[in-house]
Scaffold this motif. Structure first.
Motif, PDB file in Angstrom:
ATOM      1  N   ALA A 124       0.845  -1.180   0.000  1.00 55.80           N
ATOM      2  CA  ALA A 124       0.000   0.000   0.000  1.00 55.80           C
ATOM      3  C   ALA A 124       0.884   1.235   0.000  1.00 55.80           C
ATOM      4  O   ALA A 124       2.050   1.179   0.418  1.00 55.80           O
ATOM      5  N   PRO A 125       0.354   2.371  -0.442  1.00 54.28           N
ATOM      6  CA  PRO A 125       1.145   3.600  -0.471  1.00 54.28           C
ATOM      7  C   PRO A 125       1.710   3.935   0.896  1.00 54.28           C
ATOM      8  O   PRO A 125       0.986   3.934   1.892  1.00 54.28           O
ATOM      9  N   GLY A 126       3.005   4.198   0.940  1.00 53.75           N
ATOM     10  CA  GLY A 126       3.641   4.581   2.184  1.00 53.75           C
ATOM     11  C   GLY A 126       3.900   3.445   3.143  1.00 53.75           C
ATOM     12  O   GLY A 126       4.351   3.684   4.271  1.00 53.75           O
ATOM     13  N   LYS A 127       3.623   2.223   2.723  1.00 58.22           N
ATOM     14  CA  LYS A 127       3.822   1.069   3.606  1.00 58.22           C
ATOM     15  C   LYS A 127       4.785   0.079   2.974  1.00 58.22           C
ATOM     16  O   LYS A 127       5.010   0.098   1.773  1.00 58.22           O
ATOM     17  N   GLU A 128       5.314  -0.794   3.809  1.00 51.34           N
ATOM     18  CA  GLU A 128       6.183  -1.839   3.308  1.00 51.34           C
ATOM     19  C   GLU A 128       5.367  -2.947   2.648  1.00 51.34           C
ATOM     20  O   GLU A 128       4.194  -3.143   2.953  1.00 51.34           O
ATOM     21  N   ARG A 129       6.028  -3.663   1.765  1.00 49.61           N
ATOM     22  CA  ARG A 129       5.370  -4.796   1.130  1.00 49.61           C
ATOM     23  C   ARG A 129       5.076  -5.864   2.178  1.00 49.61           C
ATOM     24  O   ARG A 129       5.919  -6.144   3.043  1.00 49.61           O
ATOM     25  N   GLU A 130       3.891  -6.466   2.115  1.00 46.92           N
ATOM     26  CA  GLU A 130       3.513  -7.472   3.100  1.00 46.92           C
ATOM     27  C   GLU A 130       3.042  -8.750   2.433  1.00 46.92           C
ATOM     28  O   GLU A 130       2.476  -8.739   1.335  1.00 46.92           O
ATOM     29  N   PHE A 131       3.264  -9.830   3.118  1.00 50.26           N
ATOM     30  CA  PHE A 131       2.838 -11.149   2.665  1.00 50.26           C
ATOM     31  C   PHE A 131       1.317 -11.258   2.703  1.00 50.26           C
ATOM     32  O   PHE A 131       0.669 -10.775   3.638  1.00 50.26           O
ATOM     33  N   VAL A 132       0.742 -11.916   1.685  1.00 49.66           N
ATOM     34  CA  VAL A 132      -0.706 -12.131   1.638  1.00 49.66           C
ATOM     35  C   VAL A 132      -1.040 -13.623   1.710  1.00 49.66           C
ATOM     36  O   VAL A 132      -1.816 -14.055   2.551  1.00 49.66           O
ATOM     37  N   ALA A 133      -0.451 -14.407   0.796  1.00 50.20           N
ATOM     38  CA  ALA A 133      -0.791 -15.831   0.746  1.00 50.20           C
ATOM     39  C   ALA A 133       0.289 -16.586  -0.014  1.00 50.20           C
ATOM     40  O   ALA A 133       1.003 -16.017  -0.836  1.00 50.20           O
TER      41      ALA A 133
ATOM     42  N   GLY B 125       3.449  -6.357 -10.678  1.00 52.55           N
ATOM     43  CA  GLY B 125       2.353  -5.887  -9.849  1.00 52.55           C
ATOM     44  C   GLY B 125       1.128  -5.451 -10.627  1.00 52.55           C
ATOM     45  O   GLY B 125       1.199  -5.082 -11.790  1.00 52.55           O
ATOM     46  N   THR B 126      -0.008  -5.518  -9.933  1.00 55.96           N
ATOM     47  CA  THR B 126      -1.264  -5.039 -10.480  1.00 55.96           C
ATOM     48  C   THR B 126      -1.998  -4.273  -9.386  1.00 55.96           C
ATOM     49  O   THR B 126      -2.030  -4.692  -8.228  1.00 55.96           O
ATOM     50  N   GLN B 127      -2.561  -3.142  -9.748  1.00 50.52           N
ATOM     51  CA  GLN B 127      -3.188  -2.252  -8.760  1.00 50.52           C
ATOM     52  C   GLN B 127      -4.599  -2.722  -8.433  1.00 50.52           C
ATOM     53  O   GLN B 127      -5.409  -2.983  -9.336  1.00 50.52           O
ATOM     54  N   VAL B 128      -4.883  -2.781  -7.149  1.00 54.80           N
ATOM     55  CA  VAL B 128      -6.242  -3.039  -6.660  1.00 54.80           C
ATOM     56  C   VAL B 128      -6.646  -1.855  -5.802  1.00 54.80           C
ATOM     57  O   VAL B 128      -5.946  -1.509  -4.847  1.00 54.80           O
ATOM     58  N   THR B 129      -7.764  -1.245  -6.146  1.00 55.64           N
ATOM     59  CA  THR B 129      -8.272  -0.110  -5.390  1.00 55.64           C
ATOM     60  C   THR B 129      -9.699  -0.413  -4.954  1.00 55.64           C
ATOM     61  O   THR B 129     -10.545  -0.744  -5.783  1.00 55.64           O
TER      62      THR B 129
END
Length: 123
Positions: free
Chosen positions: A40-49, A116-120
């Motif tokens: 997310a903007p301003g955040k570190e990359r995080e694990f999802v699955a 990457g692909t953007q999800v909003t």
């Protein structure tokens, strides 16, 4: 060498569903564990699955457990992320990743990454 291309992102409303796809090149796809991460903007990359090479083992971040489902079709060299009940806090760029180690993906260390692909998700 593995090349990964994500697709399926977009703009949706809270509560909607979306399915991301990640197409992989190479003949050794079935030997890799595959994962999804997000940033997310301003955040570190995080694990999802993450999903193991056979598709029989999966693991999720607590924030998406019960809402997201990771799956793969080795015959199509593709891994999916089905996202249901989306929330505004799910807004991020979603990345696909590959590594021979399931544990390495859980820890965020992967050999190969997509662009990457953007999800909003709007409220």
């Amino acid at each position: 060498q593995v090349q990964l291309v994500e697709s399926g992102g977009g703009l949706v409303q809270a509560g909607d569903s979306l399915r991301l796809s990640c197409a992989a090149s190479g003949r050794t796809f079935s030997s890799y564990a595959m994962g999804w991460f997000r940033q997310a903007p301003g955040k570190e990359r995080e694990f999802v699955a993450v999903i193991d090479w056979s598709g029989g083992g999966t693991y999720y971040a607590d924030s998406v457990k019960g809402r997201f489902t990771i799956s793969r079709v080795n015959a199509k060299n593709t891994v999916y992320l089905q996202m249901n009940a989306l929330k505004p806090e799910d807004t991020a760029v979603y990345y696909c990743a590959a590594d021979r180690s399931f544990i390495a993906i859980r820890r965020g260390g992967c050999d190969y990454w997509g662009q990457g692909t953007q999800v909003t998700v709007s409220s």
